[in-house]
Design an enzyme around this catalytic site. Structure first.
Site, PDB file in Angstrom:
ATOM      1  N   LYS A  27      23.975  38.812  25.260  1.00  0.00           N
ATOM      2  CA  LYS A  27      22.814  39.826  25.576  1.00  0.00           C
ATOM      3  C   LYS A  27      22.490  40.366  24.331  1.00  0.00           C
ATOM      4  CE  LYS A  27      27.061  41.957  22.349  1.00  0.00           C
ATOM      5  NZ  LYS A  27      26.103  43.286  21.420  1.00  0.00           N
ATOM      6  N   THR A  28      22.429  40.168  22.975  1.00  0.00           N
ATOM      7  CA  THR A  28      21.316  41.031  22.558  1.00  0.00           C
ATOM      8  C   THR A  28      19.579  40.160  23.003  1.00  0.00           C
ATOM      9  OG1 THR A  28      22.661  40.114  20.651  1.00  0.00           O
ATOM     10  CG2 THR A  28      20.243  41.775  19.980  1.00  0.00           C
ATOM     11  N   ASP A 214      24.378  49.151  24.216  1.00  0.00           N
ATOM     12  CA  ASP A 214      24.786  47.909  22.845  1.00  0.00           C
ATOM     13  C   ASP A 214      26.572  48.628  23.307  1.00  0.00           C
ATOM     14  OD1 ASP A 214      24.850  45.408  22.286  1.00  0.00           O
ATOM     15  OD2 ASP A 214      23.861  45.890  20.959  1.00  0.00           O
ATOM     16  N   GLU A 215      27.363  47.150  22.802  1.00  0.00           N
ATOM     17  CA  GLU A 215      28.629  47.446  22.653  1.00  0.00           C
ATOM     18  C   GLU A 215      29.629  48.381  23.247  1.00  0.00           C
ATOM     19  OE1 GLU A 215      29.486  45.086  21.100  1.00  0.00           O
ATOM     20  OE2 GLU A 215      28.589  44.492  19.123  1.00  0.00           O
ATOM     21  N   GLN A 245      36.483  42.765  23.414  1.00  0.00           N
ATOM     22  CA  GLN A 245      35.767  42.791  21.682  1.00  0.00           C
ATOM     23  C   GLN A 245      35.265  44.641  21.958  1.00  0.00           C
ATOM     24  OE1 GLN A 245      32.276  40.397  20.693  1.00  0.00           O
ATOM     25  NE2 GLN A 245      32.331  40.321  22.867  1.00  0.00           N
ATOM     26  N   ARG A 589      33.112  34.175  16.201  1.00  0.00           N
ATOM     27  CA  ARG A 589      32.381  34.045  14.980  1.00  0.00           C
ATOM     28  C   ARG A 589      31.936  32.690  14.778  1.00  0.00           C
ATOM     29  NH1 ARG A 589      30.138  37.920  16.929  1.00  0.00           N
ATOM     30  NH2 ARG A 589      31.749  37.801  18.550  1.00  0.00           N
TER      31      ARG A 589
END
Length: 704
Positions: A27-28, A214-215, A245, A589
């Site tokens: 996504k980044t 974002d997020e 998340q 992660r």
DNA sequence: TTGATCGATTTTTTT
DNA sequence: AATCGATCAA
């Protein structure tokens, strides 16, 4: 290269866009590529783009990547955390909400000090109603965009905090008198600016032709309203999020913001990113299997082309000491084969890092703790900053209270309280009240001497700061006030490291042109970008601060009931689902190797006690698990270790049974080390080092 | 006012 | 175990 969905997400320009991006789906990259695309295709100029993130790190990284591709033009993009952007906007229009542009942004410490003051004045029993509960509740109000005057009784009644609404209101007016805002206010005042001045709102609506968030699953209601307002004109808003998340509900985040996005913006295009590029398929399978236990989620299927990879290792230890100790050992064995910086230890709560720190020191393994005690939050640093705040703005009562008797000047609590109430009566600052008291003689003797020196010092520093650089100013403060000497006198390792930190602080000041610049920076940027980042060290951090990061090898430790899931979450409504999402974040992660560990016993509040394995461990897909146990104890997961253990016993009984147990030091799988004080047939009376006297069967102990 | 001492309380997670 | 706050003697 971007895949088809990523490409589409980058290029879609026909209005609102919601990107549902699972963990590790890039996504980044999509966000940065999209911004670059906007600029390169002349859809928007850099200064017309607003990119909001939650952490400074994420904002910094995004900006960095864009700069690499398009150069200095990227500097004009408005990118940053919600708070830093809100602060930037508020600085331009403070008069609309009745504050000055040099407002102070206070942190939790200051906020708590203020609340304590208020509830003392209202004579509320602090024992039953702690100040921090009030602060927490007020912050939640702010997260919802609720100002004190907008509260209705149902908003505060059920919290069982007397006079909550009144305290909230007083708190706000005190802040205003101090020309100060807290974190929540930044957004709240932005909303007020937009409401009171449609022109200003329209200016920003026009300015920000494209908004990227974002997020998105972590936005609270206030941030949501803020975005809604800014985007309502052009509706060029692109939000990226993943409901799985969402781990910040305790800070007011609302998953429903994702769900209602479609309703708020008509003709929203939804793009799902489901191909994971990060994890092995075993790790991905593990994560998916776990998160399926949540009811409140959009079902989605992450997939990957990656190999199965290693199995997930599940290891059980005797106690938290052997957990950290043996993990250090495992990592030591891996040394040379993999980079230490590609290893992370993820804990549920900050205090768990300590055991690992100790074990790593004992094994001389290099490590760094990320997000632990942050530099600007250290006491000595906050003290110096308080001096700077007072020098910059003598009406900063909160900062003044912090340092007026630091180092000790003989100004005790009674005096300060008296001065404060005098100040409140005359509606003047603490600084002014002190000055007045010296002049009119109400402050006398030793007290007068000390306070006069203090006031003079501050005024001298003020003068000095006009002509000199910031680091010189701080050097003077530390010397002239005796603050540095105070620590040097203490002569402990702790004090020595504080002196070191102060030195580091001084050298970090070189980058700042003015005091105002620095104070702006320090209130919103929580940690110095540490230079250790390139060094090869094991990373230790909480799962929350691991969000957005990835590592080859990840250890998720302390998987026990009451720790993970945390004891509070077990009681809270919806607490377990969020806890499971946290577990999901932790698992994802890991790129290649995942270790899950728990201890059978643990010291909790200084008591050694049994610890049950986390319920999450029973939610794992059994077929991809490699279950191990530390050699020292019985393990319920693994029949192999049982067998090995009984081998040990038979060996012991052959060699040692005749030699007698009395007064010998023994080890027991469950209770650890102890000394045998009495023998009754097959039963032994043992005083354990950690748990006291117990009766135990002979077969279950080993001589040491 | 300060420093010592005792006892209560603590552990989520953070911009 | 470690920290914080209240209490009290000096």
């Amino acid at each position: 290269m971007l895949n088809k969905e990523q490409q589409e997400a980058v290029e879609y320009l026909d209005g609102p866009l919601l990107i549902l991006a699972g963990a590790g789906t890039g996504k980044t990259r999509v966000l940065t590529s999209r911004i670059i695309h906007l600029i390169n295709s002349f859809e928007a100029e850099a200064h017309q783009i607003l990119a909001v993130t939650f952490t400074n790190k994420a904002a910094f990284e995004m900006k960095h990547r864009i700069e690499n591709q398009i150069g200095d033009g990227a500097k004009n993009i408005w990118s940053g955390t919600f708070h830093s952007i809100a602060s930037r906007i508020l600085k331009r229009h403070p008069e609309i909400v009745g504050i000055n542009s040099d407002f102070t942004i206070i942190d939790g410490d200051d906020a708590l000090r203020l609340i304590k003051q208020i509830i003392n004045e209202l004579e509320i029993d602090v024992k039953n109603y702690p100040a921090k509960n009030y602060l927490y509740q007020i912050q939640r109000f702010k997260d919802k965009g609720l100002k004190p005057e907008k509260l209705n009784s149902k908003d505060f009644h059920h919290h069982n905090l007397p006079k909550l609404a009144q305290i909230y209101q007083i708190y706000q007016s005190r802040l205003k008198n101090l020309n100060a805002v807290d974190f929540g206010d930044l957004l709240l005042y932005n909303l007020e600016v937009f409401e009171k001045s449609p022109d200003v709102l329209e200016y920003y609506q026009n300015k920000f032709q494209h908004i990227l968030v974002d997020e998105y699953q972590d936005t609270n209601n206030c941030q949501y309203q803020w975005l809604l307002k800014l985007a309502s004109k052009y509706k060029n808003i692109c939000a990226v999020g993943d409901d799985d998340q969402s781990i910040y509900s305790w800070r007011g985040a609302e998953i429903k913001n994702i769900l209602r996005f479609e309703k708020d913006f008509q003709n929203t295009k939804i793009i799902r990113l489901e191909q994971n590029y990060r994890c092995t398929s075993n790790i991905l399978k593990c994560a998916s299997h776990v998160i399926k236990n949540n009811n409140q989620r959009h079902d989605k299927t992450l997939w990957s082309e990656a190999n199965e990879g290693e199995k997930i290792k599940l290891i059980s230890f005797f106690d938290e000491r052997s957990e950290s100790q043996e993990i250090a050992q495992i990592i030591d064995d891996l040394q040379g084969k993999i980079k230490l910086s590609e290893i992370a230890i993820l804990v549920r709560a900050g205090y768990q890092t300590r055991a690992f720190e100790e074990a790593f020191i004992a094994n001389s393994l290099p490590y760094r703790i990320i997000g632990g005690l942050r530099f600007f939050e250290r006491r000595e640093i906050k003290d110096v900053i308080a001096y700077l705040r007072v020098i910059f703005n003598e009406s900063d009562d909160l900062a003044l209270q912090r340092i007026i008797n630091l180092p000790k000047r003989g100004i005790g609590n009674a005096t300060i309280t008296k001065l404060l109430s005098q100040g409140a009566n005359t509606n003047s600052s603490l600084f002014l009240t002190v000055k007045r008291g010296i002049n009119n003689g109400s402050i006398k003797g030793k007290m007068k001497e000390a306070l006069t020196k203090f006031i003079n010092d501050i005024e001298n520093f003020k003068e000095f700061s006009r002509q000199n650089k910031l680091d010189e100013l701080v050097k003077n403060i530390l010397n002239d006030t005796g603050y540095l000497q105070m620590w040097k006198n203490e002569n402990t390792p702790d004090a020595a490291s504080r002196v070191e930190n102060l030195k580091e602080f001084i050298s970090s000041l070189e980058d700042f042109a003015s005091l105002a610049d620095f104070l702006d920076h320090v209130s919103l940027v929580t940690n110095t970008e540490n230079e250790t980042l390139n060094k090869d060290m094991v990373n230790i951090m909480t799962i929350h601060s691991a969000k957005g990061l990835e590592f080859d090898t990840v250890f998720i430790v302390g998987l026990e009931e009451g720790i993970f899931p945390s004891s509070r979450s077990i009681e809270e409504r919806d607490g377990l689902e969020e806890e499971r999402r946290l577990f999901y974040v932790a698992i994802t992660r890991a790129k290649k190797n995942l270790y899950l560990t728990h201890a059978q016993n643990r010291v909790v509040f200084g008591n050694f006690q049994a610890s049950l394995a986390s319920r999450f461990l029973s939610e794992l897909p059994q077929d991809i698990l490699d279950v191990k146990s530390s050699d020292n104890f019985y393990n319920s997961y693994d029949s192999f270790s049982m067998k090995k253990k009984s081998d040990n016993f038979s060996y012991q009984s052959k060699e040692k049974s005749k030699s007698g147990f009395l007064n010998k030091r023994i080890f027991h799988q469950k209770f650890g080390y102890g000394k045998v004080v009495e023998i009754n047939g097959e039963k032994l009376e043992i005083i354990f080092e950690k748990t006291g006297q117990k009766t135990v069967m002979k077969n279950f102990v080993q001589l040491q």
